[in-house]
Design a protein around this motif. Sequence first.
Motif, PDB file in Angstrom:
ATOM      1  N   TYR A 194       0.836  -1.194   0.000  1.00 63.11           N
ATOM      2  CA  TYR A 194       0.000   0.000   0.000  1.00 63.11           C
ATOM      3  C   TYR A 194       0.875   1.250   0.000  1.00 63.11           C
TER       4      TYR A 194
ATOM      5  N   ASN B 242      -7.346   6.623  -0.901  1.00 66.54           N
ATOM      6  CA  ASN B 242      -7.536   5.179  -1.091  1.00 66.54           C
ATOM      7  C   ASN B 242      -7.714   4.456   0.234  1.00 66.54           C
ATOM      8  N   TYR B 243      -6.937   4.853   1.260  1.00 66.78           N
ATOM      9  CA  TYR B 243      -7.091   4.220   2.570  1.00 66.78           C
ATOM     10  C   TYR B 243      -8.471   4.480   3.143  1.00 66.78           C
TER      11      TYR B 243
ATOM     12  N   LYS C  55     -11.201   5.199   1.544  1.00 64.53           N
ATOM     13  CA  LYS C  55     -12.193   4.471   0.753  1.00 64.53           C
ATOM     14  C   LYS C  55     -12.208   2.987   1.115  1.00 64.53           C
ATOM     15  N   ASN C  56     -11.023   2.379   1.238  1.00 60.29           N
ATOM     16  CA  ASN C  56     -10.959   0.950   1.530  1.00 60.29           C
ATOM     17  C   ASN C  56     -11.403   0.626   2.958  1.00 60.29           C
TER      18      ASN C  56
ATOM     19  N   ARG D 245     -15.175   0.881   3.025  1.00 62.53           N
ATOM     20  CA  ARG D 245     -15.772  -0.265   2.354  1.00 62.53           C
ATOM     21  C   ARG D 245     -15.626  -1.523   3.193  1.00 62.53           C
ATOM     22  N   PHE D 246     -14.489  -1.706   3.820  1.00 61.63           N
ATOM     23  CA  PHE D 246     -14.263  -2.864   4.696  1.00 61.63           C
ATOM     24  C   PHE D 246     -15.320  -2.884   5.806  1.00 61.63           C
TER      25      PHE D 246
ATOM     26  N   ASP E 297      -0.903  -7.955   7.328  1.00 62.12           N
ATOM     27  CA  ASP E 297      -2.211  -7.277   7.327  1.00 62.12           C
ATOM     28  C   ASP E 297      -2.652  -6.855   8.725  1.00 62.12           C
TER      29      ASP E 297
ATOM     30  N   TYR F  77      -2.793  -3.022   9.609  1.00 64.44           N
ATOM     31  CA  TYR F  77      -3.880  -2.357   8.863  1.00 64.44           C
ATOM     32  C   TYR F  77      -5.230  -2.704   9.494  1.00 64.44           C
TER      33      TYR F  77
ATOM     34  N   GLU G 292      -9.312  -6.273  -6.566  1.00 62.32           N
ATOM     35  CA  GLU G 292      -9.772  -5.849  -5.250  1.00 62.32           C
ATOM     36  C   GLU G 292      -8.570  -5.643  -4.333  1.00 62.32           C
ATOM     37  N   GLU G 293      -8.637  -4.632  -3.466  1.00 64.26           N
ATOM     38  CA  GLU G 293      -7.597  -4.453  -2.461  1.00 64.26           C
ATOM     39  C   GLU G 293      -7.518  -5.720  -1.593  1.00 64.26           C
TER      40      GLU G 293
ATOM     41  N   LEU H  14      -9.590  -6.444   1.612  1.00 62.80           N
ATOM     42  CA  LEU H  14     -11.031  -6.701   1.555  1.00 62.80           C
ATOM     43  C   LEU H  14     -11.369  -8.185   1.489  1.00 62.80           C
TER      44      LEU H  14
END
Length: 479
Positions: free
Chosen positions: A138, A144-145, A147-148, A151-152, A176, A179, A416-417, A420
Motif C-alpha cells: 500500500y 484510497n485508505y 475508501k478501503n 468499504r471494509f 495485514d 492495517y 480488489e484491495e 477486503l
Amino acid sequence: MKLEVLGNILDKEQTKCALKNNCNTIIIAGAGSGKSLTMVGKIKYLVQVKHININEILCITFTNEAAISLEKKITKELNTNCKVYTFHKLALEIIKEHKINYHIAPSDLLDYLTDEILASLTHKTYFQKLFLAKNYEYTLNFYNYQKNIIRFINLFKANYENNYFPKIFKQASHKDIAYLRIIYKIYKIYNLEKSSQGLIDFDDMISIATKLVKEKGLKKTYKYIIIDEYQDTSKVREALIKEIIFKTKALITVVGDDFQSIYRFSGCDLNNFLHFTHNFKPAKKLYLTNTYRNSKELINIAGNFVMKNPRQIKKNLTSNKKLHQPLIILYYKNKTKDFFKALKYINSSNLMVLGRNNNDLINLISSKYLFNNKIIYQDYNIYYKTIHKAKGLEEDNVLIINLTNSLNSLPTKIKEERILKYVLPQKDLYPYEEERRLFYVALTRTKNYCYLYVDKNNPSIFVEELIKHYKKHISFVDL
C-alpha cells in the motif's frame, strides 16, 4: 387451473410457481421470464383462492423503485393495497413497532471519522511502519485508505456480527495485522459515536430488528413471505428472515436469477441463493425458463456465456422469438467521432446505452450532447445507464460501450484491495466470474438487437469470446 394476471395468462411454469403454497420454495428465473407476473399471480391465488389475508403476506424486494412498481401491480390486480418492503423499510417498521427511539446517522459520519482518525495517526510510529514498510504494497494515499477502510467496515456490517472481528485477526497474515488494527479502531470509534448520539445506520437497522424479533417477537402475523431478487441478499438480511420465520412459522418463497448476481462488491452473497434449499429445509426448486424479452438465439448465447462459471445453476432458457443475428458488432476507428455514426446506423427510437462505469459515456462524447444522462440525438429516446443500474430494465434495443481490453473496461481488470478479502463473500472460482454475470445482464436488456461498440484493434476479451463461439449469430459493421 388458468391464472390471468394483469391481462396475461400465466404459462405452465409461471402457474406452477404461483400455485405452489404448501412448502418453502425457490423460483430460479431467467431474464425476462415474468418474475413480477408470477409473484403477483401467487399473491392473487393466496388471497382469492386460499383466502389468506393480504396483511399476512410479507412481500420484500431489493430497491425502493422495485417495491413501488410491485405495489402498483398488486394493487391494480387485486384492487386492494399491499405493502411491499425493502429490507430496510421492514427493519424500520419492526423498530418502530417496539417503540425504540432512533435517529438515522448522517451518511457521511463514517467518512468524517475515518478521515479524522487517519489524520491523527500520521505521526505515530506504527502507522508509519504500516504504510512505509518496504514489504507492504500500500502507498501513502489517504483517499484510497479512507475508501478501503469505509468499504471494509460496510462489508463487515453487511455480513458479520461484532464478535467476528477476533476471527478475522486469527486468519489474517502478519503483514495485514497493523492495517486491520486501524480498521478495528475506526470501527469501534464509529460505533461509540453512534451510541453516544443515539444514532443507527442502515446496516444497524437490520441487525437491531433481527435482535428485537429474536428477543421480543413480532407484532404482525405472517403466513407467507415472498422475496424478490434473492440472489442479492446478504447474510444479515437472511438472518432477519430466519428469525421472522422462526417466530411466525411462515412459509417462504424466494425468486431470483443467479445469472444476475452482480452486487458482491456491496456485500451480497450468492451463496444465500445457491444454498437456499439447505438453509430453509424442506424446500422445493421451481424454474421459470421461458423468456418473453430476448430471442432464442440471444438467450442461448448469453446463457452459455454465463454458465461457463462453474457455480451458476444450469438451466435451459427458451424463447419463441427468433433473430438469426441478434448481436451486431459496430467497429469504430475513432470512438468519439464514430459514436454518432453508430446511432445513425442503429436508427432506433428507443435505445438504452450501457457502460461498465458512471463516466463511460462522458469519456466518449462531449457533455453538450448530454442532458440528465439522455443523449441529444434527433427526436430519439436515447439514454445512458450503468449495467448495475439497468438490472431489471428492458428496452427495444441496447448499445454496450467501453468494450476494450483495458484496465477499467468490461471485464474490469482492477483487482480488489487485498485487505477486503477478509470481508468479501466467496471470491471468484472462475476468471471474471462476476464480470461475466454483469455482461450477461447487459446482453439481456434488449427486446431486439444488442449492439456492441468495439475498437477493432483492441476488443474486450468478452467480445473475442463471443466471436470465437457464436460468430454465425453476429453481424459485423465497420463504421
